[in-house]
Write a protein that holds these residues in place. Sequence first.
Motif, mmCIF file in Angstrom:
data_model
loop_
_atom_site.group_PDB
_atom_site.id
_atom_site.type_symbol
_atom_site.label_atom_id
_atom_site.label_comp_id
_atom_site.label_asym_id
_atom_site.label_seq_id
_atom_site.Cartn_x
_atom_site.Cartn_y
_atom_site.Cartn_z
ATOM 1 N N ILE A 113 0.833 -1.200 0.000
ATOM 2 C CA ILE A 113 0.000 0.000 0.000
ATOM 3 C C ILE A 113 0.870 1.253 0.000
ATOM 4 C CG2 ILE A 113 -1.696 1.329 1.318
ATOM 5 C CD1 ILE A 113 -2.785 -1.367 2.338
ATOM 6 N N GLY A 114 1.935 1.206 0.793
ATOM 7 C CA GLY A 114 2.846 2.349 0.870
ATOM 8 C C GLY A 114 3.503 2.675 -0.455
ATOM 9 N N LYS A 115 3.672 1.666 -1.298
ATOM 10 C CA LYS A 115 4.252 1.866 -2.626
ATOM 11 C C LYS A 115 3.164 2.108 -3.678
ATOM 12 C CE LYS A 115 8.403 -0.907 -1.764
ATOM 13 N NZ LYS A 115 9.176 -2.123 -2.158
ATOM 14 N N GLU A 116 1.933 2.269 -3.212
ATOM 15 C CA GLU A 116 0.769 2.558 -4.056
ATOM 16 C C GLU A 116 0.550 1.477 -5.114
ATOM 17 O OE1 GLU A 116 -0.206 6.726 -4.888
ATOM 18 O OE2 GLU A 116 1.790 7.233 -4.134
ATOM 19 N N LYS A 117 0.732 0.224 -4.704
ATOM 20 C CA LYS A 117 0.481 -0.887 -5.609
ATOM 21 C C LYS A 117 -0.989 -1.300 -5.616
ATOM 22 C CE LYS A 117 5.120 -2.917 -5.498
ATOM 23 N NZ LYS A 117 5.903 -4.150 -5.240
ATOM 24 N N TRP A 118 -1.752 -0.787 -4.653
ATOM 25 C CA TRP A 118 -3.180 -1.082 -4.589
ATOM 26 C C TRP A 118 -3.970 0.051 -5.220
ATOM 27 C CZ3 TRP A 118 -5.016 -3.675 0.571
ATOM 28 C CH2 TRP A 118 -4.240 -4.819 0.804
ATOM 29 N N LYS A 119 -5.125 -0.263 -5.780
ATOM 30 C CA LYS A 119 -5.994 0.769 -6.316
ATOM 31 C C LYS A 119 -6.497 1.651 -5.183
ATOM 32 C CE LYS A 119 -7.652 -2.001 -10.220
ATOM 33 N NZ LYS A 119 -8.838 -2.638 -10.837
ATOM 34 N N LYS A 120 -6.454 2.936 -5.397
ATOM 35 C CA LYS A 120 -6.890 3.927 -4.417
ATOM 36 C C LYS A 120 -6.152 3.773 -3.084
ATOM 37 C CE LYS A 120 -11.412 5.263 -6.125
ATOM 38 N NZ LYS A 120 -12.794 5.628 -5.748
#
Length: 218
Positions: A113-120
């Motif tokens: 999540i911290g690397k923005e690999k998840w949507k939103k």
Amino acid sequence: MAKIGIYGASFDPITNAHLWTASSIAHKFKLDCVIFLPCSNQRLDKNMHISDEHRWNMICLAIDGNDKFVADDYEMKHYNWDITTYCTMEYFRKKYPKDDIYFIMGADLLVEIGKEKWKKSKELVQENKFIVMARKGINMLETIAKSPILRNADYGQTFNLIDKGLAIEISSTYIRDEFQKDGEPRYLIPESCYEYIRINHLYEEKGEISNEQTKEYH
């Protein structure tokens, strides 16, 4: 106001480690309820080995008798491309508008999540609270500090970190392999689930459940 934890996983099958983890987190954070949330069989990063119906039935068997444990098939009813963790948490916040909702996850997911690999990813951390379990080799505080979206959303209540005490690991893969190779995984899973797997001859052959095989359940 109740405190509710959302515990998502494949549960293929559910294990005693899943139950112990949920129970320990509920005790530590004084949660009133832990919701077991089996994921969609359409996830591209997951290969399900049995039908949704069997996964769901075993979850219900495993949590039977524990008033703090409930199951929800919200994600199971959606195709992967229609659902995100952000949508899931939005659903539960609307379902329980007067309660505190926490997403339970491992530190490895915090890194993603911290690397923005998840949507939103940004909206997810801005609008929700998390209970994060330690994973070997991951410094959770450093992970938060290094990620702009994590550190700017953390005001002391966003991330509830469990650094010690949840080191137990029972791999669902190991259990599946034991059944497939005529091993003995008894006592690694609830007895009711063990009997269910034996009666229904689950995990006896390797291979995944295709999307066509599972669509009817939805």
